[in-house]
Enzyme design. Structure first.
Site, PDB file in Angstrom:
ATOM      1  N   LYS A   1      50.089  11.275 -19.828  1.00 37.59           N
ATOM      2  CA  LYS A   1      51.072  11.480 -18.759  1.00 37.59           C
ATOM      3  C   LYS A   1      50.512  10.885 -17.458  1.00 37.59           C
ATOM      4  O   LYS A   1      49.414  11.249 -17.026  1.00 37.59           O
ATOM      5  CB  LYS A   1      51.330  12.981 -18.615  1.00 37.59           C
ATOM      6  CG  LYS A   1      52.620  13.340 -17.929  1.00 37.59           C
ATOM      7  CD  LYS A   1      52.877  14.830 -18.053  1.00 37.59           C
ATOM      8  CE  LYS A   1      54.137  15.247 -17.362  1.00 37.59           C
ATOM      9  NZ  LYS A   1      54.240  16.719 -17.293  1.00 37.59           N
TER      10      LYS A   1
HETATM   11  O1  G3P Z   1      58.028  19.007 -16.466  1.00 37.27           O
HETATM   12  C1  G3P Z   1      57.903  19.042 -15.084  1.00 37.27           C
HETATM   13  C2  G3P Z   1      57.791  20.413 -14.649  1.00 37.27           C
HETATM   14  O2  G3P Z   1      56.595  20.993 -15.068  1.00 37.27           O
HETATM   15  C3  G3P Z   1      58.063  20.662 -13.232  1.00 37.27           C
HETATM   16  O3  G3P Z   1      58.806  21.806 -13.261  1.00 37.27           O
HETATM   17  O4  G3P Z   1      59.780  23.838 -12.391  1.00 37.27           O
HETATM   18  O5  G3P Z   1      57.616  22.953 -11.427  1.00 37.27           O
HETATM   19  O6  G3P Z   1      59.774  21.808 -10.971  1.00 37.27           O
HETATM   20  P1  G3P Z   1      59.006  22.642 -11.927  1.00 37.27           P
END
Ligand code: G3P
Length: 217
Positions: free
Chosen positions: A87
């Site tokens: 990633k």
């Molecule tokens: O996959 C990306 C994710 O981990 C981000 O999620 O909820 O932190 O915006 P969030």
């Protein structure tokens, strides 16, 4: 549509895997820290534990921000387990590293994507997955689903094979809306997956079926 779970929590991963519908896992440094997994060795061991629970792709994020560092780190991550996907952040060196790994046939997931132009660059660099962050756009009054739709149109226009991995999914309606648009993959918390199970008429109907069965026996 592939279902990935976006967590480093082994119990949640095992629960989703047990449902039989899990296609992979995405993680990031914040999700690792949330589970108290810190230090390089512990983090690497944790990736291996995740790979041992699931059958599909497991995204492991580099923390270097320069090309050489990303290549070194990414090669070490890829060597951990055949299911590991490197990633990489959507910055210039991340795009260079994406091209480097895709030329070698190593899977990549380009992350922190917030515009269609960024997604186009990742596809040009041969990314296996591109991760637009839906929820974080919604958080700042910008239509995250519209970004998924724009990327779908662009990738279809040119036949790019890069898979759209809708990330930063927060709830079940995000999953359904992404499915309608034609996102290849979604990644979200366990609740966004198990929420798809829920309907009160299912519970009411099942209770009546069981009650009627008992009447006849
Ligand atoms: O996959 C990306 C994710 O981990 C981000 O999620 O909820 O932190 O915006 P969030």
């Amino acid at each position: 549509m592939k279902f990935f779970i976006d967590t480093a929590n082994l119990d949640d991963i095992a629960e989703a895997q047990a449902l039989g519908i899990l296609d992979g896992v995405t993680t990031n440094p914040s999700l690792m820290a949330k589970e108290g997994i810190t230090g390089e060795e512990n983090i690497l061991n944790h990736y291996v534990k995740i790979c041992e629970i699931v059958d599909g792709d497991v995204s492991a994020e580099v923390i270097s921000t320069d090309f050489e560092g990303m290549v070194k780190e990414g090669e070490a991550l890829a060597a951990l387990h055949p299911q590991i996907v490197i990633k990489l952040p959507l910055i210039a060196d991340g795009i260079k590293a994406c091209k480097y790994f895709s030329d070698k046939g190593i899977k990549t997931n380009v992350t922190l994507v917030f515009s269609a132009g960024q997604a186009l660059l990742a596809a040009k660099a041969g990314a296996t997955y591109v991760s637009p962050f839906l929820g974080r756009l919604d958080d700042i009054s910008t239509d995250g689903l519209n970004l998924i739709a724009e990327i779908r149109q662009i990738f279809d226009n040119y036949g790019f094979e890069t898979q759209i991995l809708a990330a930063s999914i927060r709830h079940t309606m995000h999953v359904i809306d992404c499915a309608k648009i034609g996102s290849d993959v979604m990644t979200g918390p366990l609740s966004s997956i198990t929420g798809l199970l829920k309907h009160p008429l299912t519970d009411i109907g099942l209770a009546k079926f069981l009650a009627d069965y008992k009447k006849g026996n």
